[in-house]
Structures are given as structure tokens and as C-alpha cells.
Design a protein around this motif. Structure first.
Motif, short mmCIF file in Angstrom:
data_model
loop_
_atom_site.label_atom_id
_atom_site.label_comp_id
_atom_site.label_asym_id
_atom_site.label_seq_id
_atom_site.Cartn_x
_atom_site.Cartn_y
_atom_site.Cartn_z
N GLY A 63 3.50 18.26 -2.18
CA GLY A 63 3.83 19.45 -2.94
C GLY A 63 3.19 19.50 -4.31
N PRO A 64 3.86 20.10 -5.29
CA PRO A 64 3.30 20.26 -6.63
C PRO A 64 2.94 18.92 -7.29
CG PRO A 64 5.21 21.69 -6.35
CD PRO A 64 5.17 20.79 -5.15
N GLU A 65 3.71 17.88 -6.98
CA GLU A 65 3.41 16.57 -7.57
C GLU A 65 2.05 16.07 -7.11
OE1 GLU A 65 5.45 12.15 -8.10
OE2 GLU A 65 6.07 13.44 -6.44
N LEU A 66 1.75 16.23 -5.82
CA LEU A 66 0.46 15.80 -5.30
C LEU A 66 -0.67 16.59 -5.95
CD1 LEU A 66 -1.26 14.13 -3.35
CD2 LEU A 66 -0.87 15.90 -1.62
N ALA A 67 -0.49 17.89 -6.08
CA ALA A 67 -1.53 18.72 -6.70
C ALA A 67 -1.78 18.30 -8.15
CB ALA A 67 -1.12 20.19 -6.64
N ARG A 68 -0.73 17.92 -8.85
CA ARG A 68 -0.86 17.47 -10.24
C ARG A 68 -1.63 16.15 -10.31
NH1 ARG A 68 3.06 15.14 -13.88
NH2 ARG A 68 4.40 14.88 -12.05
N ILE A 69 -1.37 15.27 -9.35
CA ILE A 69 -2.09 13.99 -9.30
C ILE A 69 -3.57 14.22 -9.04
CG2 ILE A 69 -2.36 11.84 -8.00
CD1 ILE A 69 0.70 11.91 -7.56
N PHE A 70 -3.88 15.06 -8.05
CA PHE A 70 -5.28 15.35 -7.75
C PHE A 70 -6.01 15.83 -9.00
CE2 PHE A 70 -4.94 15.67 -2.98
CZ PHE A 70 -6.13 15.03 -2.68
N PRO B 108 -5.85 -5.73 -6.10
CA PRO B 108 -5.03 -6.18 -7.24
C PRO B 108 -5.32 -5.33 -8.47
CG PRO B 108 -6.86 -7.68 -6.82
CD PRO B 108 -6.82 -6.73 -5.67
N GLY B 109 -4.28 -4.94 -9.13
CA GLY B 109 -4.44 -4.09 -10.31
C GLY B 109 -4.37 -2.61 -10.03
N ALA B 110 -4.46 -2.22 -8.75
CA ALA B 110 -4.34 -0.80 -8.41
C ALA B 110 -2.90 -0.35 -8.52
CB ALA B 110 -4.86 -0.55 -7.01
N THR B 111 -2.72 0.93 -8.80
CA THR B 111 -1.39 1.55 -8.81
C THR B 111 -1.19 2.24 -7.47
OG1 THR B 111 -1.46 1.89 -11.20
CG2 THR B 111 0.10 3.24 -9.93
N VAL B 112 -0.22 1.77 -6.68
CA VAL B 112 0.05 2.36 -5.37
C VAL B 112 1.32 3.19 -5.50
CG1 VAL B 112 0.46 1.91 -2.92
CG2 VAL B 112 -1.03 0.39 -4.23
N LEU B 113 1.18 4.51 -5.42
CA LEU B 113 2.29 5.42 -5.68
C LEU B 113 3.13 5.74 -4.45
CD1 LEU B 113 0.52 8.01 -8.03
CD2 LEU B 113 2.00 6.09 -8.69
N GLY B 114 2.63 5.41 -3.25
CA GLY B 114 3.33 5.82 -2.05
C GLY B 114 3.06 7.28 -1.74
N ARG B 115 3.86 7.84 -0.86
CA ARG B 115 3.65 9.22 -0.43
C ARG B 115 4.03 10.19 -1.54
NH1 ARG B 115 6.46 11.70 4.96
NH2 ARG B 115 5.32 9.93 5.85
N ARG B 116 3.20 11.18 -1.77
CA ARG B 116 3.49 12.27 -2.71
C ARG B 116 3.09 13.58 -2.04
NH1 ARG B 116 5.59 8.52 -4.72
NH2 ARG B 116 5.60 7.85 -6.90
N VAL C 288 -5.94 4.42 -8.36
CA VAL C 288 -4.62 4.94 -8.00
C VAL C 288 -4.66 5.32 -6.52
CG1 VAL C 288 -2.94 6.78 -8.40
CG2 VAL C 288 -4.15 5.75 -10.34
N VAL C 289 -3.72 4.79 -5.76
CA VAL C 289 -3.66 5.03 -4.32
C VAL C 289 -2.40 5.83 -4.02
CG1 VAL C 289 -3.47 3.96 -2.04
CG2 VAL C 289 -4.95 2.94 -3.79
N VAL C 290 -2.56 6.95 -3.33
CA VAL C 290 -1.44 7.81 -2.96
C VAL C 290 -1.37 7.86 -1.44
CG1 VAL C 290 -0.43 10.11 -3.12
CG2 VAL C 290 -1.77 9.19 -5.03
N GLY C 291 -0.23 7.47 -0.87
CA GLY C 291 -0.05 7.51 0.57
C GLY C 291 0.77 6.34 1.06
#
Length: 382
Positions: free
Chosen positions: A262-269, A252-260, A236-239
Motif C-alpha cells: 500500500g502507501p507505505e510501499l510506495a513511500r519506500i520506493f 550483513p549490514g542490510a536492512t530487511v524490512l519484511g513485507r510492505r 534495503v530489502v523489502v519482502g
């Protein structure tokens, strides 16, 4: 708690929120902590495309200087020459000028501080010499001349890691001291691990391996390609950034979420099983600390800032820089050992427990006080 002296500080920074990067985040936290300690910060930063409401939530007044987007990388804005920098120092009656990763706007702030006789503290955050060596193939010496010229004029340069401190001293930068970065251990915490989010990211129960940061050439996110190919692993790639298309193609096959944020980023971490940082040019690496605060074991290159943060065999794994096979093998080894992952995550959380922004803010004020005292002694001696 340090006694409140009500210092008037102007923070001249190359980047500030709503920008999302290490320089902007550190400048914001610095301003916030100075204000909480009873001091009076003011920020000078490049104008943003976000408009006049961008600074509504800032912890102090913000002066914006006209700027242009960097060609090919519009998320980065370069300040244009402006009289607003000197005017801000005079109008705020600055006692100390804090220069965050000075290069363009910071160099002008340094010059203005020198003309006005105001002490300046320069914070080194970007390995421009390493960028020049790695991506241009030349210009490293020129970059270091620029860094040395700006920082040599400061009363003190603050380095975020022992590796950065050694680099600065080796290149002739004087009066260097260590000043690390803080982490918000309330915002980033293991309790935010979210079963529903994990099911959404890895519907077949895969091990979730995450990268969080800018998507730019120097971050080397493509080194995760081998991990993407591992059975039972979901990357999973965030940014976001100029390399987003290249990252999608390379993983290929990775999930690219884009920028996250606040609380959403903390939940992902907190919902990751492993955090992998791939860039070899980090002077600190804030996302490693945020992963550790979230109770997540870390894999990072044995270079720069991560050398101070990751204890091999205790909080994570350090791998040779730019070695995709080493990244893959480290992921595979930890994927097979949930007990070791849990131990690394708990040790990482414990390791950063005292590294709060509050503690780091008090250390910074101590540097200011020492610089002001040295200036006073010089004046008296003269």
C-alpha cells in the motif's frame, strides 16, 4: 474509451490477494479494470488462510477453491480438485475465461471451458521451465510440455514481454500475442520521497539501494552482497519468503524490512536512490515498473522482462544475469554520479507514464473481442 459491451468474464487464477506476488497483483488489477470498464468479472482462486473476510475489498465476487500450502513455501497455495470451477463458469454465464498463469487450477479452468465451449485466454506469467533448469537441474522439458499442453488449448495466449513471447513460440505454443502489465503512476510517484524515512533507513546519509520482491531462491537477492560491502551504501530489502534467513545471512549490514504494501510501499520506493532487481527468470518484472514510476533509476539483469523495460544509458543499467560483480560495479558507478541517477529516474518516470492499468485493461478487452469474433466466424463457417 471502448464501448461498453458488458462482457461476463471468469478469471481463474493460481493466486489472488491477500497473496502478494505478480500473479495475484495482475489478477486483481485485471478484475478491477474490467469492472471499471463496465464488464462483469468473477474470480476463481485457491482458498487462503486469511479467512472469509479476505475478499471484502475485492472489486468483484470471488469463488475460493479448497487448497493446501505448498510444502516448504506456505505462502503459495495449491488448489485441490473441485467442482466449483465448472460451477462458477456455468453460474456466471461466462462468455470468456481468463486464465492467469495457468498450471494447476488454471488447467482445470481450461478443461472446464473446453467442455462448456467457452473461449479461453491464457496469460503466461511464470517461467516454470527456467525454474526447473536452474533449481532442479532437470525437468525443464517436462515443465514445457505442461505449459504447452495447457496453453495450446487456449484460443489465445498472452505474453507479457517480447522475451516471453519468443520463448513460448520457440517451445511450440500457438496463437501467442503480446499483452504487457500496467503500473499505477498515481500510487507510485516521485513526490512521495520522504526525508524522515530516508534518515531512518540511512542515518549517516548513505546511498539507499533497494530490492523489493519475494525472498525466494530464484530471486537471487544474495547478488547484492557486493553492494552491501560498498562504503556509503545502505541496502534495503523489502519482502518475505522462504529465503529470508538466507538473505539476512548473505547480506550483513542490510536492512530487511519484511513485507510492505500500500502507501507505505510506495513511500519506500520513492525514497530509494537506486532500485536493483536480481532475479534472472522474470517474464515481466512489475517492481521495475514501480521503481521507474517512482522516479528511481534501475539496475536489472539483461534477461526476460527487464529487457523491455530498462533502456541502458537512458533509464538504468542492464547487467549480465547472475553476476554479483556486475551488480556491485553498476551500483558503485551510479553512486558516484548523482546527476546521472536523476536523469535516469526522470526518464524512467516519463517512459511509464502511458502504461496505466486503464490502458492495459482496454488492450485486454480488445484481445477478448478478437477471440470472440474468431469463435463466431468458426461457427458460421461450420
Amino acid at each position: 474509451m471502448r464501448v461498453n459491451t458488458g462482457m461476463r468474464v471468469v478469471i481463474v487464477t493460481e493466486s489472488f490477494p491477500p497473496d502478494v506476488n505478480g500473479v495475484a497483483h495482475c489478477a486483481l488489477q485485471t478484475a478491477r479494470q474490467l469492472a471499471c470498464l463496465g464488464h462483469q468479472p468473477l474470480v476463481v482462486a485457491p482458498a487462503t488462510s486469511a479467512g472469509p473476510g479476505a475478499d471484502a475489498g475485492a472489486p468483484c465476487p470471488v469463488v475460493r477453491v479448497p487448497s493446501l500450502p505448498l510444502p516448504g513455501y506456505p505462502q503459495v497455495r495449491v488448489a485441490l480438485p473441485s467442482r466449483r470451477v465448472a460451477a462458477a463458469l456455468v453460474g456466471h454465464r461466462a462468455q470468456v475465461v481468463h486464465l492467469a498463469s495457468p498450471f494447476v487450477l488454471g488447467a482445470r479452468g481450461m478443461a472446464a471451458a473446453g467442455r462448456l465451449g467457452i473461449p479461453a485466454v491464457a496469460v503466461y506469467q511464470t517461467d516454470l521451465g527456467g525454474y526447473a533448469r536452474t533449481y532442479v537441474g532437470r525437468g525443464e522439458a517436462t515443465a514445457w510440455r505442461r505449459i504447452r499442453g495447457v496453453h495450446a488449448a487456449a484460443d489465445r495466449t498472452l505474453a507479457p514481454s517480447t522475451a516471453a513471447l519468443r520463448d513460448l513460440e520457440a517451445h511450440g505454443v500457438p496463437r501467442v500475442r503480446w499483452w504487457p502489465r500496467g503500473v499505477d503512476t498515481v500510487r507510485f510517484r516521485p513526490a512521495l520521497r520522504d526525508a524522515a524515512l530516508r534518515r531512518a533507513l540511512a542515518p549517516d546519509g548513505e546511498l539507499i539501494v533497494g530490492y523489493v520482491g519475494r525472498l525466494a531462491p530464484e530471486k537471487r537477492v544474495e547478488l547484492l552482497a557486493g553492494a552491501c560491502a560498498l562504503e556509503g551504501v545502505r541496502v534495503v530489502v523489502v519482502g518475505d519468503g522462504p529465503s529470508e534467513g538466507a538473505v539476512r545471512a548473505a547480506l550483513p549490514g542490510a536492512t530487511v524490512l519484511g513485507r510492505r504494501t500500500g502507501p507505505e510501499l510506495a513511500r519506500i520506493f520513492a525514497s530509494l536512490d537506486l532500485f536493483v532487481h536480481t532475479g534472472p527468470l522474470e517474464t515481466f518484472c512489475q517492481t521495475v515498473q514501480e521503481a521507474m514510476a517512482s522516479g528511481v533509476p534501475v539496475i536489472a539483469p539483461a534477461a526476460g522482462g527487464p529487457l523491455d523495460l530498462v533502456v541502458p544509458g537512458r533509464t538504468g543499467v542492464l547487467v549480465p544475469p547472475d553476476d554479483a560483480a556486475a551488480v556491485r560495479d553498476a551500483v558503485w558507478a551510479l553512486a558516484a554520479d548523482p546527476g546521472l541517477r536523476a536523469a535516469y529516474g526522470a526518464a524512467g518516470r516519463a517512459a511509464v507514464a502511458g502504461r496505466t492499468w486503464e490502458a492495459v485493461g482496454e488492450q485486454l478487452v480488445g484481445h477478448y473481442e478478437e477471440v470472440l469474433a474468431a469463435r463466431t466466424r468458426t461457427v458460421v463457417a461450420a
